[in-house]
Design a protein around this motif. Structure first.
Motif: not given
Length: 87
Positions: A7-9, A18-25
């Motif tokens: 939800q934060l992402a 990059r932080m958002v992509a890492a969370i989704f991954a």
């Protein structure tokens, strides 16, 4: 924790893609990085409201309170992690 990070992402609070992509991954960045991004976002919002001549006193107070909550939450998260690492 995974649902909260997801939800934060999606919220737009994290400025680093990059932080958002890492969370989704499924590879969550360290908590300190996430907290710093949220605090920076709260600072940015508070500065924008404070410098807007059309913002009301209540809007300025709310933005200031949100910034204070972000800082206090950051301190609590980091402190909790420090205490946990001592044991």
């Amino acid at each position: 924790m995974k649902r909260i990070l997801d939800q934060l992402a999606r919220s737009g609070l994290l400025w680093d893609e990059r932080m958002v992509a890492a969370i989704f991954a499924g590879n969550a960045p360290p908590l300190e990085e996430i907290v710093l991004a949220v605090v920076i976002g709260a600072m940015d919002a508070e500065i924008m409201v404070r410098s807007d001549e059309t913002s009301t006193w209540n809007e300025r107070r709310i933005a200031r309170q949100a910034l204070a909550i972000a800082f206090l939450s950051a301190i609590a998260c980091v402190r909790e992690r420090e205490i946990a690492s001592e044991y």
